[in-house]
Design a protein around this motif. Structure first.
Motif, PDB file in Angstrom:
ATOM      1  N   GLN A  55     -37.647  -2.616  -8.221  1.00 30.91           N
ATOM      2  CA  GLN A  55     -36.782  -2.983  -7.107  1.00 30.91           C
ATOM      3  C   GLN A  55     -37.437  -2.623  -5.777  1.00 30.91           C
ATOM      4  O   GLN A  55     -37.986  -1.540  -5.603  1.00 30.91           O
ATOM      5  CB  GLN A  55     -35.437  -2.252  -7.232  1.00 30.91           C
ATOM      6  N   THR A  76     -36.341  -4.534 -11.866  1.00 27.60           N
ATOM      7  CA  THR A  76     -35.392  -5.555 -11.454  1.00 27.60           C
ATOM      8  C   THR A  76     -35.665  -6.825 -12.265  1.00 27.60           C
ATOM      9  O   THR A  76     -36.415  -6.793 -13.236  1.00 27.60           O
ATOM     10  CB  THR A  76     -35.500  -5.821  -9.943  1.00 27.60           C
ATOM     11  N   ASP A 124     -37.384 -13.235  -6.492  1.00 27.08           N
ATOM     12  CA  ASP A 124     -37.696 -11.892  -6.989  1.00 27.08           C
ATOM     13  C   ASP A 124     -39.199 -11.681  -7.114  1.00 27.08           C
ATOM     14  O   ASP A 124     -39.726 -10.621  -6.761  1.00 27.08           O
ATOM     15  CB  ASP A 124     -37.034 -11.668  -8.356  1.00 27.08           C
ATOM     16  N   GLY A 156     -25.149  -3.468  -6.013  1.00 31.46           N
ATOM     17  CA  GLY A 156     -25.633  -3.594  -7.378  1.00 31.46           C
ATOM     18  C   GLY A 156     -24.537  -3.597  -8.419  1.00 31.46           C
ATOM     19  O   GLY A 156     -24.785  -3.359  -9.594  1.00 31.46           O
ATOM     20  N   PHE A 187     -31.967  -3.541 -12.797  1.00 33.27           N
ATOM     21  CA  PHE A 187     -31.075  -4.236 -11.871  1.00 33.27           C
ATOM     22  C   PHE A 187     -31.140  -5.734 -12.130  1.00 33.27           C
ATOM     23  O   PHE A 187     -32.124  -6.247 -12.660  1.00 33.27           O
ATOM     24  CB  PHE A 187     -31.450  -3.933 -10.420  1.00 33.27           C
ATOM     25  N   GLY A 203     -31.192  -8.383 -10.009  1.00 32.96           N
ATOM     26  CA  GLY A 203     -32.108  -9.174  -9.198  1.00 32.96           C
ATOM     27  C   GLY A 203     -31.499 -10.510  -8.809  1.00 32.96           C
ATOM     28  O   GLY A 203     -30.420 -10.896  -9.269  1.00 32.96           O
TER      29      GLY A 203
END
Length: 300
Positions: A55, A73, A116, A199, A264, A266
């Protein structure tokens, strides 16, 4: 795929007729997506960590978010894999609504993946940039809107339902295309913004998807729709399987996303899931209800 296999076997083995029930396939969709998430989740997280897909955090964001830096992520890929596999296994693949929601989810997921990837490779939290992202969202959103408009088979599919008022609908005509575009793109960006801020977009997404799936089931059932005062839309009930897959995949992802988060979502997950909620709301004619149910997305 399994649905079509079992459907072909019903003439020889009556037992397989049970798989024609939408509710059973929805339950199987939840369980399949959940199982896939649990099985492949650890592997995906390890691979993301190994290739340093961590991340990145904006400097102008809250200081509390700095602890997220470096956490893997693009975990939304796990959600999308589970959703797509489960839907392809249990949904009726001759249904145009199924392909509309899959196309929307896939294209917005692709946009998120590129975003991303750019963030990680260039170490730039802004990714591909707002203008380029919006351009591709516009192309995808308009494509789906045009498809749904020109393949509509009943007037109800392009009408706006006013909730809380029985039999109050508005014929949108070509304005349906504009509304659909704004709902899909707006929902996608709203979920993405929510996930970027805290998040924690996955649970609201799961709950909204479950509710929209119920709406799809009701509107696709001629008796339930008539009894509850909803317009009947043939075939739209199949989105219940897709929504069920989102619920299962979302709960599976939540197992790895709870504090302390191992991964996460993303943009690959947030943009795709937001667009998915938008297109399901459009197919079930619940755009206003989406605005109400997704209050956390709207406020943020």
């Amino acid at each position: 795929m399994l649905y079509h296999l079992f459907d072909a076997l019903t003439d020889s083995y009556s037992f397989f007729n049970v798989f024609r029930y939408l509710t059973l396939r929805a339950i199987l969709g939840v369980l399949t997506a959940l199982a896939i998430s649990f099985v492949i989740g650890p592997t995906i997280i390890r691979k993301l960590a190994a290739i340093r897909f961590g991340q990145t955090v904006r400097d102008d964001g809250p200081q509390s978010h700095l602890v997220k830096a470096g956490t893997p992520t693009m975990g939304g890929a796990l959600i999308l894999i589970a959703v797509f596999v489960s839907t392809l296994l249990w949904a009726d693949l001759t249904n145009r609504f199924v392909w509309a929601v899959l196309f929307t989810t896939g294209t917005f997921g692709a946009i998120g993946w590129v975003d991303d990837y750019k963030k990680i490779v260039s170490k730039n939290p802004r990714g591909i940039g707002a203008k380029q992202k919006f351009l591709w969202q516009t192309i995808s959103g308009l494509a789906v809107a045009l498809f749904l408009y020109y393949t509509a088979r009943t007037p109800a599919e392009t009408q706006l339902i006013l909730p809380f008022f029985k039999n109050v609908v508005f014929n949108l005509g070509p304005f349906f295309i504009v509304l659909t575009y704004f709902v899909i793109v707006g929902s996608s960006n709203a979920v993405n913004l929510t996930d970027g801020l805290d998040g924690l977009a996955i649970m609201p997404t799961v709950m909204v998807a479950a509710a929209l799936g119920v709406f799809g089931y009701v509107l696709g059932h001629v008796k339930f729709a008539g009894y509850l005062g909803f317009p009947y839309i043939p075939g739209v009930g199949e989105v219940l399987v897709f929504c069920a897959a989102i619920v299962g995949a979302g709960l599976g992802f939540l197992w790895f996303n709870t504090y302390p988060a191992m991964v996460f979502m993303g943009d690959i997950g947030a943009l795709a899931l937001g667009a998915a909620l938008g297109v399901v709301a459009v197919t079930t004619r619940q755009e206003i209800v989406l605005f109400i149910m997704g209050g956390v997305f709207v406020m943020e």
